[in-house]
Design a protein around this motif. Sequence first.
Motif, mmCIF file in Angstrom:
data_model
loop_
_atom_site.group_PDB
_atom_site.id
_atom_site.type_symbol
_atom_site.label_atom_id
_atom_site.label_comp_id
_atom_site.label_asym_id
_atom_site.label_seq_id
_atom_site.Cartn_x
_atom_site.Cartn_y
_atom_site.Cartn_z
ATOM 1 N N LYS A 279 41.300 40.994 42.173
ATOM 2 C CA LYS A 279 39.995 40.951 42.840
ATOM 3 C C LYS A 279 40.099 40.599 44.315
ATOM 4 C CE LYS A 279 37.369 39.743 38.787
ATOM 5 N NZ LYS A 279 36.642 38.743 38.075
ATOM 6 N N GLN A 280 41.091 39.785 44.616
ATOM 7 C CA GLN A 280 41.161 39.338 46.002
ATOM 8 C C GLN A 280 41.434 40.512 46.942
ATOM 9 O OE1 GLN A 280 43.091 38.494 43.558
ATOM 10 N NE2 GLN A 280 45.088 39.381 44.036
ATOM 11 N N LEU B 158 46.415 34.369 36.767
ATOM 12 C CA LEU B 158 45.723 35.106 37.810
ATOM 13 C C LEU B 158 46.569 35.097 39.070
ATOM 14 C CD1 LEU B 158 42.104 33.851 37.229
ATOM 15 C CD2 LEU B 158 43.181 35.914 36.397
ATOM 16 N N SER B 159 46.225 35.970 39.990
ATOM 17 C CA SER B 159 47.128 36.159 41.120
ATOM 18 C C SER B 159 47.065 34.993 42.090
ATOM 19 C CB SER B 159 46.781 37.437 41.860
ATOM 20 O OG SER B 159 45.776 37.163 42.813
ATOM 21 N N SER C 136 49.392 41.285 39.495
ATOM 22 C CA SER C 136 49.358 41.348 40.954
ATOM 23 C C SER C 136 50.731 41.153 41.565
ATOM 24 C CB SER C 136 48.397 40.289 41.495
ATOM 25 O OG SER C 136 48.802 39.032 41.033
ATOM 26 N N ARG D 286 47.165 48.374 46.952
ATOM 27 C CA ARG D 286 46.823 47.358 45.971
ATOM 28 C C ARG D 286 45.487 47.646 45.314
ATOM 29 N NH1 ARG D 286 47.837 42.014 49.162
ATOM 30 N NH2 ARG D 286 48.944 41.194 47.381
ATOM 31 N N SER E 64 41.018 41.672 35.403
ATOM 32 C CA SER E 64 41.496 41.969 36.745
ATOM 33 C C SER E 64 42.122 40.760 37.409
ATOM 34 C CB SER E 64 40.351 42.488 37.612
ATOM 35 O OG SER E 64 40.807 42.648 38.938
ATOM 36 N N ALA E 65 43.348 40.918 37.860
ATOM 37 C CA ALA E 65 43.998 39.868 38.635
ATOM 38 C C ALA E 65 44.116 40.332 40.084
ATOM 39 C CB ALA E 65 45.385 39.583 38.060
#
Lengths: 335, 525, 301
Positions: B148-149, A39-40, B67, B183, B145-146
């Motif tokens: 979300k932030q 994850l990011s 991301s 983004r 999904s990476a």
Amino acid sequence: MLSYLTRRGIGTIPVIILISLLVFLLVQAAPGDPADLLLSDEADAQDVAEARARWGLDQPIYIQYVKFLWSALQGNLGTSFRYAEPVLVMIIERLPATIELAAASILLAVIVGVPLGVWAGARPNSWVDNFGSLFGFFGISMPNFWFGIMLILVISGYFNLLPTAGRDTYGIGSDVITGFYIVDSIIQNNWAAASDGIKHLILPATALGTNMMGILMRVTRSSVLEVMNEDYVTTARAKGLSDSVVLWHHVVRNAMIPIITVVGLELGTLLSGSIIVETVFAWPGSGALLISAITSRDYPLITGTVLMYTMAFVIINFIIDALYAAIDPRIRFEK
Amino acid sequence: MTKTANAAGGTQRNKLGEVAMFISRMTKFLSVALVGGGLAASSAMAASEIRIGVVNDYAGWNPYADSTAQMYMSWCQTYGCLGTFDTNDGKYKGILAERWEVSKSNPNVWTFYLKKGIKRHVDGKELTAEDVAHSIWRNKNDPRSAQKQNTRPVKSWKVLDKYTIQFTTKKPTAPLLSFIFDRLIITGKDLYEKHGKKADRKTPWGYGPYMIKDILIGQRFVMEKNKNWPGIKKSHPDRIIFRRIKENEARITALLNGELHMAQFIPPHLLDRVRAAKGISVKGTSPVEVMFLGMNPKFKPWDNVKVRQAVAYAIDRDAIIKSIFRGGAEKLDGPVGPGQYGFDPAVSPKYRYNPAKARQLLKEAGFPNGVEIDFFTANGRYINDRESSQAIVPMLKAVGFKVKFHTPEYSTQWPMVRKGKRSFFYQGRGSVVDPSAAIAQYFETGVAPRIMYSNKEFDATVSAERQEFDPAKRKALLLKAFNIIQRDVPAFFLWRIKQYYGISDKLDFTPRSTDRMFGFDMIVK
Amino acid sequence: MGAALNGRFLSDESRQRFLKAIRPWLKPKIVVGGVIVLLLVVVGVTAPLISPFDPNAQNLNNTLAAPTWWNGVNFLGTDHVGRDILSRIFYGARISLIIAVTVVVISGVMGVGLGAISGYFAGRTDFFIQKLVEVVWAFPPLLLAIAIMAFFGQGLGILIFALVTQRWIPYCRVARGQTLSLRTRDFVDAARSLGASDRRIIMKHILPNLMQSAMVIGTFAMATAIISEASLSFLGLGVPPEIPTWGGMLADGRAYISTSWWLALFPGLCIFFTVLGINLLGDGMRDLFDPRLKRSGAGRG
């Protein structure tokens, strides 16, 4: 014969299960959390928890293993964390590349090593023999990744004769049919693509095949030496047959068996070696896939790939044993 | 088995190829028929193809699953995104969005007006606000999904009319554009409703200036020009192939061989070689990635500010920049440098190499005979990361730190950093166009456990900064926050590494510090 | 005859006997291989004495310097943080040697031991040990080591563990085979009838006969241990960076290959020649101990 094979076959099953357990535990023991990694940067604790739940990482290990084993037996090796593709599909996609590389290496090793060995064996203690032996030792001792790097540096970088890395140049290629680019290109009469594929294959195959080349050379030489002294060869010579006829008809044919044996024995080393060579040349095979899976802690992919390699190895050994048993009946009756 | 393997690459490529061929033929026909002879002659020219060597991986077809800057760039120009930050003039430019505004009465409400007449690849359906709404939904809810932030500040959204959409943020968020502009990837609502998650593979049709032709996982991304994109020219490359070549040597050799027209990230020691090559030039940018040493006060001795300051004085950054980076890096004073939003040369205190002072500080901290520390570095993730850390070690030792140096694989290191389990580490933070999100992430209490630094004054300052829409006032608040960081040194900001691109003379392109390589910024000569 | 120790070092006859014993060892293979291995050992042992620099001493003003050979300070040049390559090669020999010897000794002891036990007691013990062998051996040679290193992290101990994991098996197999045939021999029966314990029989009667093959296997095993360590370091899965190994130097040097080829060339050459020497020596030894084994040329330890 059949009963021997069946016995052997059944005997491998517990081994395979134990292997899968070993691999699974190994992977689990690793530090580093795939959810965190994949994850990011900015994902928070909640996202990580969700990802872990989605991948089943929040369950106890034995449940994870049983689930894994159960699906594996049904042909499902799980889904890659990173690529979200079924692991089995990913491995199979990459397999042709590795097989192509391995086949090319073996071919190269045989084409160079065997004639050299015959040549050396036929003239024992001559300069040819000494040169050949030296060549053989060189081949065995050469670290394949270093050789690969040197090849890239000199042939690709300095002389610009062959491409540095990869398997093909985009745009030249044709449709994928078998997965073996060169074969596909030839089938579709796309000679530019075939030649492109071959050009990309030469350096990696050389780097990987050198070890086996050396071994084959030495085995062939010994075989030839041995056979040369056999009675029937002397007889054939006495009958007036020329040396070269004697050589090719009797000697080489009988030397084939140990050669094939050696190729079979060295396949495991070739498999492992291919992992490294693929990394050096950015060759898109299963070895490169494994290394990248390790880097990203992609558990299912790592487990799947390691299992695949091991299974391949087990199957190869099984086939070799079967060949041995076919050749030497005594083995069938061993415990 | 073969079928599955085909589905991965072959069949898809064929179908898309056929459709693309059809479109291009149609377009050619139309342009000849409508516009006349002149264009007909030029449209008969051979298709121009640009090949670019990149470093990061191509992991799949789902545009929400990665991301990295590289993927944002790829999806942004194919599927499309609202806009991007133009580093040349420091302004946000719309790609799919025409204009946008913040409501004067309620600073939580942002309205975006989409460009009209943007036709989708292949089926020609027009872009509408419904698609944008769907995209936010997918960003927040797609299981893979990476990203979300990026939409976290957005509480809700509403479609006002065919081309207008309204976002409502949780709290006033001045830097919202840096979160969502390039983004948030825009995908089609109807396609997702029809195909579900298979839509990404079956119908990878977007609204952007380039169309997705093929993605070979782990290897390359191929895109072709969307001739219908308003403003697209003949001189823009017809086809762009992004080839992933992670190894520096291999990538640069491919550039020098002519296999590539552009190579990303030339390492310092290869610069001379590329510069010397004929037909290739080197262009550098100051990046938006900042490198720093994180010091987590949760671990001793990092709870003592004097120890942290000692580190800042102990390192001879000029020597490392000169030898390891061959001059291709700039010292940082604070979290941002020139070109990044909020940079102010008045930031203070600034640290300069002073080993005597470092030793003195350690003594004052209560460690006259030195102190044992663990030092973890990223390894192979950033340019010369291991090497520069290796060079730092003896400098720390010289002032009294007894350093145990670790070079774990990045895949082990990174999760540990994120969980706050590393006491002292070398790390980078990318995409710092606007530093707000980054400094909050690392230094604001309770946001992320990476560096457990907590300072009420800092928290108040960044909170105020986020909600301040007046640029001058906001920058002043940012400066205040930077000064607190410099004073307390929970992280010592070391340098920004210049990103060098090797570019063939056949290609006219000026690299962006945001690492965005957009086809519509390139001109084929 | 004459114990004429005054004036002469060896009597004629002793000298004759000595020369006679040594002659079979004077084949070119053994001599060349032996010299190389000896060189390795000497360099490894005396590394602290002969190295011009500390192998970890960085000099940021002198990075990526070309080899100066006899003309300058850095005979083989410096690496990317200014460390002297020659010194690192010497220390690398040391570490490679230590790792190789440790791996070979541990796996040898383990393998011969387990093989002897397996062959001597047969039955259930044999079955379980052989099952273990099968499972571990089922992994392609380097793969298990890669997996272990990747997952448990870097460290000298872990590296040795990873390398030993599969390597004890060849010893085990050969030892087991030999033990199986030995245990039915007369002298074993005799010893047993005299009341000797199993342990004593194994230690005194069986083990010594396993030594020769173990030595041959061990020699080749050293070569593969060196290459395996280098391979692991190359993949980034080897020892931590403070410890200079040839494989690690190769991995480091690869990133600079086109401009500073000396970083990768020399460690690679060292690996190559060391392995070559070991292979020559092992091959020669094998020819000596059992000329029948000359048939197969496979160098797999």
